[in-house]
Design an enzyme around this catalytic site. Structure first.
Site, PDB file in Angstrom:
ATOM      1  N   GLU A  46     -50.696 -40.438  72.398  1.00 22.67           N
ATOM      2  CA  GLU A  46     -52.138 -40.321  72.682  1.00 22.67           C
ATOM      3  C   GLU A  46     -52.907 -39.956  71.416  1.00 22.67           C
ATOM      4  O   GLU A  46     -54.041 -40.375  71.217  1.00 22.67           O
ATOM      5  CB  GLU A  46     -52.411 -39.199  73.709  1.00 22.67           C
ATOM      6  CG  GLU A  46     -51.712 -39.322  75.028  1.00 22.67           C
ATOM      7  CD  GLU A  46     -50.308 -38.718  75.020  1.00 22.67           C
ATOM      8  OE1 GLU A  46     -49.608 -38.794  73.992  1.00 22.67           O
ATOM      9  OE2 GLU A  46     -49.910 -38.186  76.065  1.00 22.67           O
TER      10      GLU A  46
ATOM     11  N   GLU B 117     -36.186 -41.101  47.396  1.00 20.99           N
ATOM     12  CA  GLU B 117     -36.603 -40.031  48.302  1.00 20.99           C
ATOM     13  C   GLU B 117     -35.429 -39.321  48.961  1.00 20.99           C
ATOM     14  O   GLU B 117     -35.601 -38.266  49.556  1.00 20.99           O
ATOM     15  CB  GLU B 117     -37.565 -40.572  49.361  1.00 20.99           C
ATOM     16  CG  GLU B 117     -36.885 -41.465  50.370  1.00 20.99           C
ATOM     17  CD  GLU B 117     -37.877 -42.235  51.218  1.00 20.99           C
ATOM     18  OE1 GLU B 117     -38.880 -42.705  50.645  1.00 20.99           O
ATOM     19  OE2 GLU B 117     -37.659 -42.356  52.417  1.00 20.99           O
TER      20      GLU B 117
ATOM     21  N   CYS C 260     -40.118 -49.104  45.360  1.00 20.64           N
ATOM     22  CA  CYS C 260     -41.579 -49.070  45.309  1.00 20.64           C
ATOM     23  C   CYS C 260     -42.029 -48.013  44.334  1.00 20.64           C
ATOM     24  O   CYS C 260     -41.859 -48.127  43.150  1.00 20.64           O
ATOM     25  CB  CYS C 260     -42.152 -48.792  46.676  1.00 20.64           C
ATOM     26  SG  CYS C 260     -41.520 -49.878  47.928  1.00 20.64           S
TER      27      CYS C 260
ATOM     28  N   HIS D 221     -51.536 -52.730  48.101  1.00 19.50           N
ATOM     29  CA  HIS D 221     -52.024 -51.873  49.179  1.00 19.50           C
ATOM     30  C   HIS D 221     -53.511 -52.024  49.417  1.00 19.50           C
ATOM     31  O   HIS D 221     -54.066 -51.407  50.316  1.00 19.50           O
ATOM     32  CB  HIS D 221     -51.666 -50.415  48.892  1.00 19.50           C
ATOM     33  CG  HIS D 221     -50.189 -50.230  48.887  1.00 19.50           C
ATOM     34  ND1 HIS D 221     -49.426 -50.517  47.787  1.00 19.50           N
ATOM     35  CD2 HIS D 221     -49.330 -49.862  49.862  1.00 19.50           C
ATOM     36  CE1 HIS D 221     -48.149 -50.308  48.080  1.00 19.50           C
ATOM     37  NE2 HIS D 221     -48.072 -49.915  49.323  1.00 19.50           N
TER      38      HIS D 221
HETATM   39  N1  GLN Z   1     -38.565 -57.010  50.719  1.00 19.16           N
HETATM   40  C1  GLN Z   1     -39.430 -56.071  51.332  1.00 19.16           C
HETATM   41  C2  GLN Z   1     -40.794 -56.696  51.566  1.00 19.16           C
HETATM   42  O1  GLN Z   1     -41.215 -57.451  50.791  1.00 19.16           O
HETATM   43  C3  GLN Z   1     -39.582 -54.819  50.518  1.00 19.16           C
HETATM   44  C4  GLN Z   1     -40.422 -53.770  51.190  1.00 19.16           C
HETATM   45  C5  GLN Z   1     -40.460 -52.410  50.535  1.00 19.16           C
HETATM   46  O2  GLN Z   1     -40.158 -52.264  49.384  1.00 19.16           O
HETATM   47  N2  GLN Z   1     -40.823 -51.391  51.230  1.00 19.16           N
HETATM   48  O3  GLN Z   1     -41.467 -56.429  52.510  1.00 19.16           O
HETATM   49 ZN    ZN Z   2     -41.851 -51.976  47.810  1.00 20.64          ZN
END
Ligand code: GLN
Ligand code: ZN
Length: 760
Positions: free
Chosen positions: A19, A609, A647, A698
């Site tokens: 919710e 991480e 990433c 992004h």
């Molecule tokens: N191969 C994935 C994509 O292109 C990699 C995603 C990621 O690094 N989180 O979506």
């Molecule tokens: Zn990535």
């Protein structure tokens, strides 16, 4: 009478049916008014408190609830609003609060990062020019609300000053102590007002205490807590730690607070040893984190009782507060909705509410004797025993010794492979490619739903996926990319997709946990031995390859990422599970190679991480994580090119570990960190291929060519051109089609331009 108290450190915010998420998103979309938003949020918050009360929690946390994130709440309460949001002091409006969380048309959002080693992300406060002032005492408001509405005399919960400032940015770390000092009066004021309102306890979270602390930091901590204890002498402070054992236990245990909370699950062994070796002050209460707040397994209650007894030899029960090891934020709310799950597995699970029930059983056993809860103790032991002996967990017993002999490194050194690969692939300088996924349009999601609901046959769905692949292979050829991908249209989530096809994974129906803001994830459960069943990605990759003369990169999620983004069985060391996944994926790589896919990317965005909180434990983790990656990838021919992708995050401190993965090419983020990463690769003379993320995926914004050219040239100033690849900084699945095609066209133009200059 063995009196002890039952408490908790925090409860999931999202509501049993998410919710919370729905209310937030409706508000953001302008579908509900601010009044309605506040009313619904209050309902959800009180609902969670009511639930905990029903479950017998005596000291109920309040103030852990938030509209977005608890670190952001503190920043807002202290008026730490970056200048770009036009804040002029006073209570922070909802609009400004959400602008900090999500950005608005005038200003980008604050940075977001992982909360310690969890998958929860917090907003990184920016300590700015604004002199901190207490704009609002939210813990007080929420304390009063709980008392008024539900008769609950709660325990306000907030992040303590040392951790709060440490996790913030915008100041010179050399001024850390001075900045903490600036915030102490505000904490003091909050605490004094709570004391005045009648609060008995306040929980100040200082998870920082499980990391390595310098002498200076220890001194600061001592000073901070002396100050706070003096400011509100009538209020009991529970100094709460979690996620690992406390460093400098002897000093921490002597801090002038009423209670110290320790994690007896993660780092539990070291915490117990410290307790036994150094004792515990007689005037303090011990917060005993006894039930795992990070994982979803039912506890072995008899073993937990023994542990409590061992602790009681040092700290009598009347000075123990038993509680989960950390906030229950990290686990789903309740098993009630998991009717479809295999009974044996379901019975061995425990989500937030069930964990509170487990605490009750333990409390009753201590108060009234174990025989009064014998049935519950037996039930937990039986459930776990049944799972332990289930065929799912005993598949690999006979394979394991043999499997351990698989090679874990490539037969040919990189320098040699590189030459052979250059000949085989004959790619241009600065080859262009993408990270794997292309836009998951509403059309793609709709098709998947139709198929999942049974309205489309498997054939219809597969045909649809093939059409998408075909369209995007043609688009990529038109754009002029050098290495193509099939686009990952068949995948919702990069871990779930593989989990559904490998043995040993289970999925919940409603096991949501908050990842960041309103975004929730449903992590898979690795409950059994992970095994390869049948090829998982070959059909799509091979189909794509058949449509083009250019190389198509195969695309897998790596073993460490699959592990780190799942709830993992805790009867085996994590490295064993990583290793099982690696062996399974190794089969997939073989199948891809057999099908003629000889460029294969193994994504490991979650490798970093997973680093342990204590630096001393890093090497061990990196060693087994690296081994899992190499077990996955090392069986290939020397001309087969292994790529990996990570990433964001800082790499400079783990660059050697990354190099030891021995991937032929790694693609990394560079656009948001403005190329900072590149210099760490250069400084460390990383010898393998590097894919530069030349634009930020992004944002829907299509960057201009000059920006990308600039980025490439910056990299070329520190790295030789033959090492570089050009790509976006992550997968494109969240982007729209038009902007993606536009951005990729510009990216190829930028690469072509620089390439021409290099060849002159
Ligand atoms: N191969 C994935 C994509 O292109 C990699 C995603 C990621 O690094 N989180 O979506
Ligand atoms: Zn990535």
């Amino acid at each position: 009478m063995n009196e002890l108290t039952v408490s908790s450190l925090g409860f999931p915010r999202i509501g049993e049916n998410r919710e919370w998420k729905k209310t937030l998103e409706a508000f953001w979309a302008g579908q509900i008014s601010e009044d309605t938003f506040i009313r619904e949020m209050t309902e959800i918050r009180l609902g969670a408190l009511r639930r905990q009360k029903e479950k017998g929690v005596e000291l109920i946390p309040v103030g852990d609830f938030t509209f977005y994130d608890h670190m952001l709440d503190l920043a807002a309460m202290f008026g730490q609003v970056p200048e770009r949001y036009g804040y002029a002091g006073g209570k922070v409006s909802l609009a400004t609060y959400f602008a900090m969380a999500r950005g608005n048309s005038a200003a980008p959002a604050c940075e977001m990062t992982k909360w310690f080693n969890t998958n929860y992300h917090y907003i990184v406060p920016e300590i700015g020019a604004f002199v901190p002032a207490l704009a609002e005492n939210r813990p007080l408001e929420l304390y009063l609300e709980a008392k008024r509405e539900l008769g609950i005399d709660g325990k306000p919960v907030l992040i303590g000053p040392c951790t709060f400032v440490k996790l913030s940015k915008g100041y010179d770390p050399a001024n850390y102590a001075a900045i903490v000092e600036r915030f102490l009066p505000l904490y003091g004021q909050m605490l004094a007002e709570l004391q005045q309102a009648g609060a008995r306890w306040v929980q100040l979270d200082e998870p920082l205490l499980v990391a390595t602390l310098s002498d200076g930091e220890m001194k600061l901590l001592t000073h901070a807590y002396e100050y706070l204890a003096n400011t509100a002498p009538g209020l009991s402070i529970m100094l709460q730690t979690y996620f690992d054992a406390v460093e400098r236990y002897e000093e921490v245990s002597k801090l002038p607070v009423a209670g110290i909370g320790l994690d007896f699950v993660h780092g539990g062994k070291a915490n117990l040893e410290n307790l036994q070796r150094h004792g515990f002050p007689h005037d303090k209460v011990l917060g005993v984190g006894i039930i795992d707040g990070r994982n979803i397994w039912r506890a072995n209650l008899s073993a937990k009782l023994q542990l409590l007894q061992a602790i009681a030899a040092i700290v009598p029960f009347k000075r123990q507060i038993i509680q989960p090891s950390c906030s229950l934020l990290h686990v789903p709310i309740s098993l009630r909705k998991e009717a479809n799950m295999d009974g044996g597995l379901r019975n061995a699970l425990s989500f937030a509410e069930e964990k509170l029930d487990e605490l009750q059983v333990l409390a009753a056993a201590i108060r009234n004797g174990a025989d009064t809860v014998a049935a519950s103790l037996r039930a937990s032991a039986e459930a776990l025993n049944k799972l332990a002996h289930s065929p799912a967990r005993n598949q690999l017993a006979k394979d394991a010794p043999k499997a351990r002999n698989v090679p874990n490194h490539r037969g040919t050194p990189y320098e040699v492979r590189q030459k052979l690969q250059r000949q085989k692939w004959s790619l241009p300088l600065l080859p262009t490619t993408t990270i794997g996924s292309f836009p998951q349009t509403p059309e793609v999601r709709k098709a998947r739903n139709l198929w999942r609901k049974g309205e489309w046959s498997k054939e219809q769905y597969d045909q649809f996926i093939r059409e998408q692949i075909k369209e995007w292979i043609a688009l990529q050829e038109e754009i002029g990319l050098d290495v193509l991908v099939h686009g990952e249209f068949e995948r919702t989530d990069m871990v779930e997709y593989f989990g559904e096809k490998l043995a040993g994974f289970a999925f919940t129906q409603n096991g949501w946990v908050q990842s960041y803001g309103s975004r929730c994830v449903k992590p898979p459960i690795i409950y059994g031995d992970v095994k390869f069943a049948a090829p998982m990605t070959v059909a799509e990759s091979a189909y794509a390859q058949q449509l083009t003369a250019k190389p198509v990169k195969g695309m897998l999620t790596g073993p460490v990422t699959i592990l780190n983004w799942s709830f993992v069985r805790d009867d085996l060391p994590r490295k064993e599970v990583a290793w099982q996944i690696a062996l399974a994926l190794r089969n997939e790589i073989k199948a891809l190679e057999d099908a003629g896919i000889e460029m294969i990317q193994v994504d490991e965005p979650a490798l970093r991480e997973g680093l342990p909180l204590k630096r001393a434990d890093w090497d061990q983790y990196l060693a087994w994580a690296g081994e899992a990656f190499r077990v996955t990838t090392s069986s290939v021919k020397e001309t087969t090119q292994i790529h990996t992708h990570m990433c964001y995050g800082e790499f400079h401190d783990i660059i050697e570990a990354i190099s030891s993965l021995d991937a032929d090419v790694i693609s990394i983020e560079t656009s948001r960190s403005h190329g900072e990463l590149i210099s760490s690769f250069a400084a460390n003379t990383y010898d393998k291929g590097i894919g530069l993320g030349v634009y930020d995926i992004h944002s829907p914004r299509v960057p201009d060519k000059e920006e990308m050219v600039h980025m490439i040239e910056r990299a070329l100033s520190v790295l030789p051109s033959h090492k570089l690849w050009i790509n976006p900084d992550c997968g494109l699945k969240t982007r729209g089609k038009t902007e993606t095609v536009a951005a990729l066209n510009i990216m190829v133009q930028a690469a072509t331009e620089v390439r021409a200059r290099l060849q002159k």
